[in-house]
Motif scaffolding. Structure first.
Motif, PDB file in Angstrom:
ATOM      1  N   LYS A  53      23.113   0.696 -46.446  1.00 40.63           N
ATOM      2  CA  LYS A  53      22.584   1.657 -47.407  1.00 40.63           C
ATOM      3  C   LYS A  53      21.265   1.213 -48.014  1.00 40.63           C
ATOM      4  CE  LYS A  53      26.744   4.035 -49.004  1.00 40.63           C
ATOM      5  NZ  LYS A  53      27.610   4.323 -50.181  1.00 40.63           N
ATOM      6  N   ASP A  54      21.089  -0.091 -48.199  1.00 41.90           N
ATOM      7  CA  ASP A  54      19.867  -0.614 -48.814  1.00 41.90           C
ATOM      8  C   ASP A  54      19.014  -1.400 -47.822  1.00 41.90           C
ATOM      9  OD1 ASP A  54      21.647  -2.658 -48.489  1.00 41.90           O
ATOM     10  OD2 ASP A  54      21.531  -3.422 -50.547  1.00 41.90           O
ATOM     11  N   HIS A  55      19.188  -1.114 -46.538  1.00 44.37           N
ATOM     12  CA  HIS A  55      18.436  -1.779 -45.462  1.00 44.37           C
ATOM     13  C   HIS A  55      18.529  -3.299 -45.577  1.00 44.37           C
ATOM     14  CE1 HIS A  55      15.429  -0.781 -42.216  1.00 44.37           C
ATOM     15  NE2 HIS A  55      15.512  -2.102 -42.152  1.00 44.37           N
ATOM     16  N   SER A  56      19.763  -3.791 -45.591  1.00 49.44           N
ATOM     17  CA  SER A  56      19.985  -5.225 -45.761  1.00 49.44           C
ATOM     18  C   SER A  56      20.259  -5.958 -44.444  1.00 49.44           C
ATOM     19  CB  SER A  56      21.161  -5.450 -46.727  1.00 49.44           C
ATOM     20  OG  SER A  56      22.308  -4.745 -46.300  1.00 49.44           O
ATOM     21  N   TYR A  57      20.386  -5.219 -43.333  1.00 51.57           N
ATOM     22  CA  TYR A  57      20.644  -5.849 -42.037  1.00 51.57           C
ATOM     23  C   TYR A  57      19.401  -5.799 -41.169  1.00 51.57           C
ATOM     24  CZ  TYR A  57      25.694  -5.722 -42.975  1.00 51.57           C
ATOM     25  OH  TYR A  57      26.942  -5.904 -43.510  1.00 51.57           O
ATOM     26  N   PRO A  58      18.814  -6.947 -40.831  1.00 53.39           N
ATOM     27  CA  PRO A  58      17.695  -6.945 -39.887  1.00 53.39           C
ATOM     28  C   PRO A  58      18.202  -6.587 -38.492  1.00 53.39           C
ATOM     29  CG  PRO A  58      18.355  -9.194 -40.383  1.00 53.39           C
ATOM     30  CD  PRO A  58      19.165  -8.311 -41.279  1.00 53.39           C
ATOM     31  N   PRO A  59      17.321  -6.154 -37.617  1.00 50.93           N
ATOM     32  CA  PRO A  59      17.768  -5.644 -36.317  1.00 50.93           C
ATOM     33  C   PRO A  59      18.596  -6.622 -35.492  1.00 50.93           C
ATOM     34  CG  PRO A  59      15.377  -5.903 -36.381  1.00 50.93           C
ATOM     35  CD  PRO A  59      15.856  -6.035 -37.775  1.00 50.93           C
ATOM     36  N   HIS A  60      18.286  -7.907 -35.557  1.00 49.28           N
ATOM     37  CA  HIS A  60      19.018  -8.863 -34.720  1.00 49.28           C
ATOM     38  C   HIS A  60      20.382  -9.217 -35.291  1.00 49.28           C
ATOM     39  CE1 HIS A  60      17.181 -11.339 -37.785  1.00 49.28           C
ATOM     40  NE2 HIS A  60      17.800 -12.430 -37.362  1.00 49.28           N
ATOM     41  N   LEU A  61      20.663  -8.784 -36.539  1.00 50.82           N
ATOM     42  CA  LEU A  61      21.943  -9.095 -37.173  1.00 50.82           C
ATOM     43  C   LEU A  61      22.773  -7.850 -37.497  1.00 50.82           C
ATOM     44  CD1 LEU A  61      20.886 -11.981 -39.606  1.00 50.82           C
ATOM     45  CD2 LEU A  61      22.019 -12.169 -37.382  1.00 50.82           C
ATOM     46  N   GLY A 198      11.188  -0.912 -29.469  1.00 52.04           N
ATOM     47  CA  GLY A 198      11.944  -0.966 -30.714  1.00 52.04           C
ATOM     48  C   GLY A 198      12.828  -2.193 -30.722  1.00 52.04           C
ATOM     49  N   MET A 199      13.645  -2.331 -31.773  1.00 51.41           N
ATOM     50  CA  MET A 199      14.455  -3.543 -31.929  1.00 51.41           C
ATOM     51  C   MET A 199      15.950  -3.267 -32.058  1.00 51.41           C
ATOM     52  SD  MET A 199      12.085  -5.518 -34.742  1.00 51.41           S
ATOM     53  CE  MET A 199      10.301  -5.510 -34.617  1.00 51.41           C
ATOM     54  N   THR A 200      16.368  -1.987 -31.995  1.00 46.96           N
ATOM     55  CA  THR A 200      17.774  -1.690 -32.285  1.00 46.96           C
ATOM     56  C   THR A 200      18.498  -0.907 -31.196  1.00 46.96           C
ATOM     57  OG1 THR A 200      17.119   0.298 -33.504  1.00 46.96           O
ATOM     58  CG2 THR A 200      17.409  -1.730 -34.789  1.00 46.96           C
ATOM     59  N   GLY A 201      17.805  -0.461 -30.177  1.00 51.22           N
ATOM     60  CA  GLY A 201      18.442   0.396 -29.178  1.00 51.22           C
ATOM     61  C   GLY A 201      19.456  -0.305 -28.301  1.00 51.22           C
ATOM     62  N   TYR A 202      19.347  -1.613 -28.202  1.00 51.59           N
ATOM     63  CA  TYR A 202      20.274  -2.407 -27.408  1.00 51.59           C
ATOM     64  C   TYR A 202      20.874  -3.483 -28.309  1.00 51.59           C
ATOM     65  CZ  TYR A 202      22.299  -5.015 -23.560  1.00 51.59           C
ATOM     66  OH  TYR A 202      23.195  -5.628 -22.722  1.00 51.59           O
TER      67      TYR A 202
END
Length: 277
Positions: A53-61, A198-202
């Motif tokens: 909700k507060d964008h606390s997860y970076p893409p690799h985590l 991008g960093m989240t598609g996979y």
């Protein structure tokens, strides 16, 4: 039921009646956010914020496995993922929509399968997914066509009707992050045929496919990639562009909820046939 995974800049949906908010504890840990279950003109929909909700997860985590499993647990069988991307293909401009149809994986440390043989998690359930996990099977799924053609065609129809500029196909290169790519990396990706980065598609796409979910990704070009832009890239630029397109994104989502056919005719539900070793 359709599940929406919101990316950077999309953390909630308006115009739907909220029926419930549930936090699903999964065998793979907790998801990045509670799942909002809503309804639009009698059609149920679920929403999950990929980064929290507060964008606390970076893409690799991002807890990708928990996120998809949580959606599965509440009855989602189709997923629309929203993602901000950088453009590598010079024909793709900031603000354009892209309905990607293939991917290149350049991640390094992400857990990208549920089926880990004798190391598979203990799960409950009686469907084929649960059986394969419970019996500790090794599974190799086909990803010739990783994105659901039925959902992709519905998205194209909606974008055509609304006269939004879009590209009906494109190859998505997924990098590890959280840093942006170097100009040399973008030149490499361009030579390999990538249109956007991008960093989240996979592994989101393959995890959904392993669960026999239909999965499609609606990408929004936020900026030119490194070396193409000619200037320093910033997260602020990405969020500002997504804010500009937020209403258009939500329009497309609402139309998809209403117009997506109830019956699946794509074959995504049969991906596990012949995949077991």
């Amino acid at each position: 039921m359709l599940g929406i995974i919101g990316g950077s800049g999309l953390y909630k949906l308006e115009n739907i009646k909220i029926r419930d908010e549930v936090y699903v504890n999964t065998p793979f840990g907790g998801p990045s956010s509670p799942v909002i279950i809503g309804e639009l003109e009698g059609k149920r929909v679920a929403f999950l914020a990929r980064h929290g909700k507060d964008h606390s997860y970076p893409p690799h985590l991002v807890p990708y496995k928990a996120n998809l499993w949580a959606l599965r647990e509440i009855g989602v069988n189709r997923v629309l993922a929203i993602s901000a991307v950088g453009s590598i293909n010079k024909l793709f401009r900031a603000g354009d929509f892209v309905i990607i149809d293939n991917f290149l994986d350049f991640t390094r440390k992400r857990d990208s399968t549920y089926y880990e043989g004798k190391f598979s998690a203990e799960v409950e359930g009686n469907d084929e997914v649960a059986r394969l996990l419970r019996e500790k099977k090794v599974v190799h799924i086909d990803v010739t066509e990783p994105y659901c053609p039925q959902v992709r065609n519905s998205l194209m129809d909606i974008l055509e009707e609304k006269h939004f500029k879009y590209h009906p196909a494109g190859t998505y290169a997924c990098t590890e992050g959280p840093r942006f790519e170097t100009a040399a990396e973008i030149r490499m990706l361009e030579k390999l045929g990538a249109d956007v980065v991008g960093m989240t598609g996979y592994p989101e796409v393959v995890l959904a496919r392993e669960l026999t979910m239909c999965y499609a990704s609606l990408c929004v070009v936020a900026n030119p990639a490194a070396g193409i832009s000619g200037y320093r890239l910033t997260s602020k630029e990405v969020l500002e562009l997504m804010a500009e397109r937020e209403e258009n994104i939500k329009e497309v989502i609402m139309e998809l909820i209403l117009k997506l056919p109830e019956e699946r005719s794509c074959g995504c539900d049969k991906v596990l046939e012949g995949a077991e070793v």
